[in-house]
Motif scaffolding. Structure first.
Motif, PDB file in Angstrom:
ATOM      1  N   PRO A  46       0.511  -1.332  -0.164  1.00  0.00           N
ATOM      2  CA  PRO A  46      -0.312  -0.027  -0.027  1.00  0.00           C
ATOM      3  C   PRO A  46       0.610   0.995   0.140  1.00  0.00           C
ATOM      4  N   VAL A  47       1.764   1.504   0.224  1.00  0.00           N
ATOM      5  CA  VAL A  47       2.880   2.539   0.339  1.00  0.00           C
ATOM      6  C   VAL A  47       2.890   2.565  -0.674  1.00  0.00           C
ATOM      7  N   ARG A  48       4.327   1.973  -1.805  1.00  0.00           N
ATOM      8  CA  ARG A  48       4.093   1.842  -2.593  1.00  0.00           C
ATOM      9  C   ARG A  48       3.169   2.560  -3.615  1.00  0.00           C
ATOM     10  N   VAL A  71       4.089   9.419   3.778  1.00  0.00           N
ATOM     11  CA  VAL A  71       3.041   8.284   3.691  1.00  0.00           C
ATOM     12  C   VAL A  71       3.283   7.429   4.531  1.00  0.00           C
ATOM     13  N   GLY A  72       3.128   8.090   5.850  1.00  0.00           N
ATOM     14  CA  GLY A  72       3.060   7.676   6.987  1.00  0.00           C
ATOM     15  C   GLY A  72       4.410   6.345   7.855  1.00  0.00           C
ATOM     16  N   THR A  77      12.544   4.578   4.858  1.00  0.00           N
ATOM     17  CA  THR A  77      11.580   3.775   4.445  1.00  0.00           C
ATOM     18  C   THR A  77      10.787   4.260   3.222  1.00  0.00           C
ATOM     19  N   VAL A  78      10.418   5.149   2.659  1.00  0.00           N
ATOM     20  CA  VAL A  78      10.301   5.852   1.558  1.00  0.00           C
ATOM     21  C   VAL A  78      11.314   5.365   0.837  1.00  0.00           C
ATOM     22  N   SER A  79      12.276   5.607   1.086  1.00  0.00           N
ATOM     23  CA  SER A  79      13.807   5.550   0.092  1.00  0.00           C
ATOM     24  C   SER A  79      13.612   3.912  -0.880  1.00  0.00           C
ATOM     25  N   HIS A  80      13.401   2.820   0.445  1.00  0.00           N
ATOM     26  CA  HIS A  80      13.468   1.803   0.237  1.00  0.00           C
ATOM     27  C   HIS A  80      12.438   1.648  -0.734  1.00  0.00           C
ATOM     28  N   HIS A  81      10.796   2.137  -0.514  1.00  0.00           N
ATOM     29  CA  HIS A  81      10.203   1.472  -1.435  1.00  0.00           C
ATOM     30  C   HIS A  81       9.932   2.090  -2.586  1.00  0.00           C
TER      31      HIS A  81
END
Length: 120
Positions: A46-48, A71-72, A77-81
């Motif tokens: 869902p984040v992606r 995005v919570g 983690t954003v960078s990973h996604h």
């Protein structure tokens, strides 16, 4: 955090070239099935999906990571996604100074739509 190579953004929209024939056109080859699975796997989180949507709908068709990071989840983690989306061929990126700008890969939304098109 590892440094990634910037990807040049195209100046003009490329023609829609689906990765594979529509799913309804016949059985996919093992190679085509692998390509489709990579795209769907990248969008299975869902984040992606939210990040992809934020970039695809951002004015001008591109977004700075500073504009889409809320995005919570944490910034790493954003960078990973975002890396997962780039690796799947769904996004391109370009570093400008200290910021990275993302764009949905040329024609990817239209190509995904063609992949999922119903049988004529």
């Amino acid at each position: 955090m590892s440094k990634s190579q910037p990807v040049s953004l195209p100046l003009a929209e490329e023609p829609v070239v689906p990765c594979c024939p529509p799913l309804t056109a016949g059985e996919l080859s093992p190679a085509d099935a692998e390509k489709v699975a990579v795209m769907f796997k990248a969008l299975s989180d869902p984040v992606r999906v939210r990040l992809f949507s934020k970039i695809a709908s951002h004015p001008g068709g591109e977004a700075c990571v500073c504009d889409i990071a809320d995005v919570g989840v944490s910034q790493p983690t954003v960078s990973h996604h975002l890396k997962k989306l780039r690796d799947a061929g769904l996004l391109t990126s370009q570093r400008r100074g200290t910021w990275v700008y993302y764009r949905v890969a040329p024609s990817v939304v239209a190509a995904m739509s063609a992949l999922l098109a119903p049988r004529p």
